[in-house]
Motif scaffolding. Structure first.
Motif, PDB file in Angstrom:
ATOM      1  N   SER A 269       0.821  -1.219   0.000  1.00 34.60           N
ATOM      2  CA  SER A 269       0.000   0.000   0.000  1.00 34.60           C
ATOM      3  C   SER A 269       0.851   1.263   0.000  1.00 34.60           C
ATOM      4  O   SER A 269       0.380   2.328  -0.386  1.00 34.60           O
ATOM      5  N   ASN A 270       2.110   1.179   0.397  1.00 33.58           N
ATOM      6  CA  ASN A 270       2.980   2.352   0.434  1.00 33.58           C
ATOM      7  C   ASN A 270       3.630   2.643  -0.912  1.00 33.58           C
ATOM      8  O   ASN A 270       4.253   3.693  -1.073  1.00 33.58           O
ATOM      9  N   ILE A 271       3.521   1.748  -1.840  1.00 30.39           N
ATOM     10  CA  ILE A 271       4.165   1.921  -3.142  1.00 30.39           C
ATOM     11  C   ILE A 271       3.149   2.504  -4.116  1.00 30.39           C
ATOM     12  O   ILE A 271       2.015   2.035  -4.224  1.00 30.39           O
ATOM     13  N   SER A 272       3.567   3.541  -4.823  1.00 31.95           N
ATOM     14  CA  SER A 272       2.688   4.125  -5.837  1.00 31.95           C
ATOM     15  C   SER A 272       3.397   4.078  -7.186  1.00 31.95           C
ATOM     16  O   SER A 272       4.600   4.337  -7.277  1.00 31.95           O
ATOM     17  N   PHE A 273       2.650   3.730  -8.198  1.00 26.78           N
ATOM     18  CA  PHE A 273       3.199   3.635  -9.542  1.00 26.78           C
ATOM     19  C   PHE A 273       2.581   4.720 -10.407  1.00 26.78           C
ATOM     20  O   PHE A 273       1.369   4.922 -10.399  1.00 26.78           O
ATOM     21  N   SER A 274       3.423   5.397 -11.179  1.00 26.53           N
ATOM     22  CA  SER A 274       2.911   6.349 -12.162  1.00 26.53           C
ATOM     23  C   SER A 274       3.683   6.112 -13.455  1.00 26.53           C
ATOM     24  O   SER A 274       4.898   6.238 -13.502  1.00 26.53           O
ATOM     25  N   PHE A 275       2.966   5.695 -14.462  1.00 25.86           N
ATOM     26  CA  PHE A 275       3.580   5.380 -15.749  1.00 25.86           C
ATOM     27  C   PHE A 275       3.348   6.526 -16.714  1.00 25.86           C
ATOM     28  O   PHE A 275       2.266   7.114 -16.762  1.00 25.86           O
ATOM     29  N   SER A 276       4.349   6.805 -17.532  1.00 28.35           N
ATOM     30  CA  SER A 276       4.184   7.831 -18.550  1.00 28.35           C
ATOM     31  C   SER A 276       3.350   7.277 -19.698  1.00 28.35           C
ATOM     32  O   SER A 276       3.225   6.064 -19.876  1.00 28.35           O
ATOM     33  N   SER A 277       2.790   8.160 -20.472  1.00 29.32           N
ATOM     34  CA  SER A 277       1.956   7.713 -21.597  1.00 29.32           C
ATOM     35  C   SER A 277       2.812   7.005 -22.645  1.00 29.32           C
ATOM     36  O   SER A 277       2.342   6.082 -23.313  1.00 29.32           O
ATOM     37  N   THR A 278       4.082   7.399 -22.786  1.00 34.37           N
ATOM     38  CA  THR A 278       4.966   6.744 -23.748  1.00 34.37           C
ATOM     39  C   THR A 278       5.193   5.284 -23.359  1.00 34.37           C
ATOM     40  O   THR A 278       5.170   4.393 -24.212  1.00 34.37           O
ATOM     41  N   LEU A 279       5.399   5.042 -22.064  1.00 33.80           N
ATOM     42  CA  LEU A 279       5.584   3.665 -21.596  1.00 33.80           C
ATOM     43  C   LEU A 279       4.319   2.846 -21.813  1.00 33.80           C
ATOM     44  O   LEU A 279       4.392   1.670 -22.200  1.00 33.80           O
ATOM     45  N   MET A 280       3.181   3.434 -21.585  1.00 27.82           N
ATOM     46  CA  MET A 280       1.919   2.718 -21.794  1.00 27.82           C
ATOM     47  C   MET A 280       1.734   2.365 -23.270  1.00 27.82           C
ATOM     48  O   MET A 280       1.352   1.242 -23.607  1.00 27.82           O
ATOM     49  N   TYR A 281       2.012   3.315 -24.175  1.00 29.02           N
ATOM     50  CA  TYR A 281       1.895   3.045 -25.608  1.00 29.02           C
ATOM     51  C   TYR A 281       2.896   1.967 -26.032  1.00 29.02           C
ATOM     52  O   TYR A 281       2.570   1.088 -26.839  1.00 29.02           O
ATOM     53  N   ALA A 282       4.116   2.032 -25.500  1.00 28.32           N
ATOM     54  CA  ALA A 282       5.123   1.033 -25.854  1.00 28.32           C
ATOM     55  C   ALA A 282       4.707  -0.352 -25.374  1.00 28.32           C
ATOM     56  O   ALA A 282       4.885  -1.345 -26.084  1.00 28.32           O
TER      57      ALA A 282
END
Length: 134
Positions: free
Chosen positions: A96-109
């Motif tokens: 629960s202490n870890i947060s992930f934020s992905f860039s849109s470029t990584l998502m598209y890739a």
């Protein structure tokens, strides 16, 4: 180059002209077949599974007995499964202490990679199936 090929061809033709065809002796085929038939018969390899059937039946019976014990051996109170069998509670609070934020470029890739894998796997499977079948 063509001159060498012509000389080699002439040499082969001369050698073939002087050579006669060899003939097999009479009853050659019958003798070979009789020798083959006189060889001792080898036993065919019989498939024997690594895990015998009775082991699978024992595993299935044990699993069914475990399920039956959980279902039918229920106490009258409404205790949870972990309380009934003294299973310690496991907490996953560290996630629960870890947060992930992905860039849109990584998502598209990632989507593009998944799409390419989904296309290439059937194509490669078809290619290798055609290559292996004669």
């Amino acid at each position: 180059m063509e001159k060498d090929d012509k000389r080699i061809e002439d040499l082969v033709n001369k050698l073939m002209a002087y050579d006669s065809l060899e003939k097999a002796p009479e009853h050659f085929t019958d003798e070979v077949i009789s020798k083959i038939e006189s060889l001792p018969k080898t036993k065919a390899i019989v498939y024997k599974p690594l895990i015998p059937k009775y082991v699978w039946w024992l595993l299935a019976g044990g699993f069914m007995a475990l399920i039956a014990n959980i279902v039918f051996n229920r106490p009258s109170d409404t205790a949870s499964l972990s309380e009934r069998y003294n299973i310690p509670d496991v907490s996953f609070d560290f996630l629960s202490n870890i947060s992930f934020s992905f860039s849109s470029t990584l998502m598209y890739a990632t989507v593009f990679l998944a799409l390419m894998v989904a296309i290439q796997v059937p194509l490669l499977k078809q290619y290798f199936n055609q290559k292996l079948s004669y």
